[in-house]
Scaffold this motif. Structure first.
Motif, PDB file in Angstrom:
ATOM      1  N   LYS A  64      -1.563   6.651  -0.713  1.00 51.35           N
ATOM      2  CA  LYS A  64      -3.018   6.745  -0.587  1.00 51.35           C
ATOM      3  C   LYS A  64      -3.603   5.642   0.292  1.00 51.35           C
ATOM      4  O   LYS A  64      -4.799   5.657   0.593  1.00 51.35           O
ATOM      5  N   ASN A  65      -2.752   4.682   0.669  1.00 54.25           N
ATOM      6  CA  ASN A  65      -3.147   3.662   1.637  1.00 54.25           C
ATOM      7  C   ASN A  65      -4.395   2.911   1.178  1.00 54.25           C
ATOM      8  O   ASN A  65      -5.290   2.617   1.970  1.00 54.25           O
ATOM      9  N   LYS A  66      -4.436   2.587  -0.124  1.00 52.50           N
ATOM     10  CA  LYS A  66      -5.640   1.966  -0.666  1.00 52.50           C
ATOM     11  C   LYS A  66      -5.269   0.845  -1.622  1.00 52.50           C
ATOM     12  O   LYS A  66      -4.304   0.942  -2.373  1.00 52.50           O
ATOM     13  N   THR A 106     -17.206  -5.863  -3.254  1.00 55.40           N
ATOM     14  CA  THR A 106     -17.006  -4.712  -2.368  1.00 55.40           C
ATOM     15  C   THR A 106     -17.396  -5.030  -0.926  1.00 55.40           C
ATOM     16  O   THR A 106     -16.737  -4.563   0.013  1.00 55.40           O
ATOM     17  N   TYR A 132      -6.393  -1.186  -4.870  1.00 52.87           N
ATOM     18  CA  TYR A 132      -7.233  -0.973  -6.039  1.00 52.87           C
ATOM     19  C   TYR A 132      -7.473  -2.295  -6.752  1.00 52.87           C
ATOM     20  O   TYR A 132      -6.639  -3.203  -6.696  1.00 52.87           O
ATOM     21  N   LEU A 152       0.832  -1.199   0.000  1.00 54.50           N
ATOM     22  CA  LEU A 152       0.000   0.000   0.000  1.00 54.50           C
ATOM     23  C   LEU A 152       0.870   1.255   0.000  1.00 54.50           C
ATOM     24  O   LEU A 152       1.788   1.395   0.807  1.00 54.50           O
ATOM     25  N   LYS A 155       0.473  -3.910   6.878  1.00 55.25           N
ATOM     26  CA  LYS A 155      -0.564  -3.648   5.874  1.00 55.25           C
ATOM     27  C   LYS A 155      -0.599  -4.746   4.815  1.00 55.25           C
ATOM     28  O   LYS A 155      -1.672  -5.113   4.331  1.00 55.25           O
ATOM     29  N   LYS A 181      -8.655  -0.379   2.934  1.00 56.18           N
ATOM     30  CA  LYS A 181      -9.408   0.559   2.109  1.00 56.18           C
ATOM     31  C   LYS A 181      -9.356   0.054   0.670  1.00 56.18           C
ATOM     32  O   LYS A 181      -8.286  -0.268   0.150  1.00 56.18           O
ATOM     33  N   PHE A 182     -10.506   0.008   0.030  1.00 57.23           N
ATOM     34  CA  PHE A 182     -10.601  -0.702  -1.240  1.00 57.23           C
ATOM     35  C   PHE A 182     -11.393   0.104  -2.254  1.00 57.23           C
ATOM     36  O   PHE A 182     -12.410   0.715  -1.918  1.00 57.23           O
ATOM     37  N   GLN A 183     -10.916   0.095  -3.492  1.00 62.84           N
ATOM     38  CA  GLN A 183     -11.621   0.769  -4.575  1.00 62.84           C
ATOM     39  C   GLN A 183     -11.647  -0.135  -5.794  1.00 62.84           C
ATOM     40  O   GLN A 183     -10.598  -0.602  -6.256  1.00 62.84           O
TER      41      GLN A 183
END
Length: 297
Positions: free
Chosen positions: A183-185, A202, A187, A180, A273, A211-213
């Protein structure tokens, strides 16, 4: 006291898992592995290491050798590591294929390129998923493929997809660069055919610390990540699956400023993480292979 004992046990297990990820990445990024160059007459020593890790978890492992061309006149031999956890039920659904490329840039003169995030992180998480699936009564074969020659043009993935012929595949899950970033996310880019699964995907990650996108468009993903120069669809081993009309979901952490440099090293990796990422992706895999999985193929 009982609550404290449970929490200490969970902390111990989490620490062991983090140590396992760190150990695998420490070895894969070590000078002895010479930056894991693409291809070679024989499997690279990193391929043998990955094989041993899969064998520890009871998987059937083989090398798949293939020939590939790169540049205008050069050709070489590559070796994928293919490990399978078999479905042993009377009725099994179509396999799921999990990929992560193990090759990197090798050496340049006296320097070597560790390739910690790219892609020792993906390989270590793939091995960790195999560990977590050990003993699970899966409802479909789970095929783990550590691909070679991704850096030369996705050749390992192309060779694997080519040999599938008419075999129906439920889904490809591709893991590439999972540390990560700022942006600590985490994708994900998924094929449009998986849009009916959007809520399932999701919701799986909503119940984790990650955190997930999720995206179904490479162009939108590039715009949102402020990386218009990157074609996320063609950027990694999920692309040959896409070309073969096999549903895919690619997991990655976005742009890394140390990408393809000697600074892509172990000290940049956040293992707490990375452990959370591994657990979250494993949870999604379990949603596709366990008893209550929605088997659509």
């Amino acid at each position: 006291m009982q609550w404290l004992r449970i929490n200490f046990t969970l902390l111990f297990l989490f620490s062991c898992q983090s140590y396992s990820l760190e150990r695998d990445m420490l070895i894969l990024t070590s000078p002895e592995f010479e930056g894991r160059p693409s291809g070679g007459a024989q499997p690279h020593r990193s391929a043998y290491y990955i094989t041993r890790q899969f064998e520890k978890y009871g998987l059937e492992v083989r090398f798949d050798q293939f020939e590939f061309e790169y540049g205008f006149f050069d050709s070489a031999t590559g070796h994928n590591v293919v490990a399978t956890q078999y479905c042993t039920r009377m009725q099994c659904h179509s396999p799921i294929v999990i990929t992560a490329h193990y090759d990197h840039l090798g050496t340049r003169g006296s320097r070597y390129f560790p390739g910690a995030n790219d892609n020792a992180s993906g390989v270590a998480v793939m091995i960790d998923i195999a560990r977590q699936l050990q003993g699970i009564d899966v409802n479909r074969d789970v095929i783990f493929v550590a691909t070679d020659a991704e850096e030369k043009g996705l050749h390992g993935a192309k060779a694997f997809v080519k040999q599938l012929s008419d075999t129906q595949i439920h889904m490809n899950i591709n893991l590439d660069m999972l540390d990560l970033q700022r942006k600590n996310k985490l994708y994900a880019l998924a094929s449009r055919s998986l849009q009916p699964m959007k809520e399932t995907i999701t919701s799986t990650f909503a119940s984790t610390p990650v955190k997930f996108q999720l995206y179904f468009s490479a162009k939108i993903m590039a715009r949102r990540l402020n990386a218009p120069q990157i074609d996320w669809l063609r950027a990694s081993d999920h692309y040959p699956f896409y070309r073969a009309d096999i549903p895919f979901i690619y997991f990655g952490a976005g742009v890394d400023k140390h990408h393809h440099s000697v600074n892509d090293s172990l000290d940049k990796i956040n293992f707490e993480k990375l452990t959370q990422v591994s657990n979250a992706i494993t949870k999604f895999v379990l949603s596709q292979v366990s008893n209550n999985a929605a088997a659509t193929s």
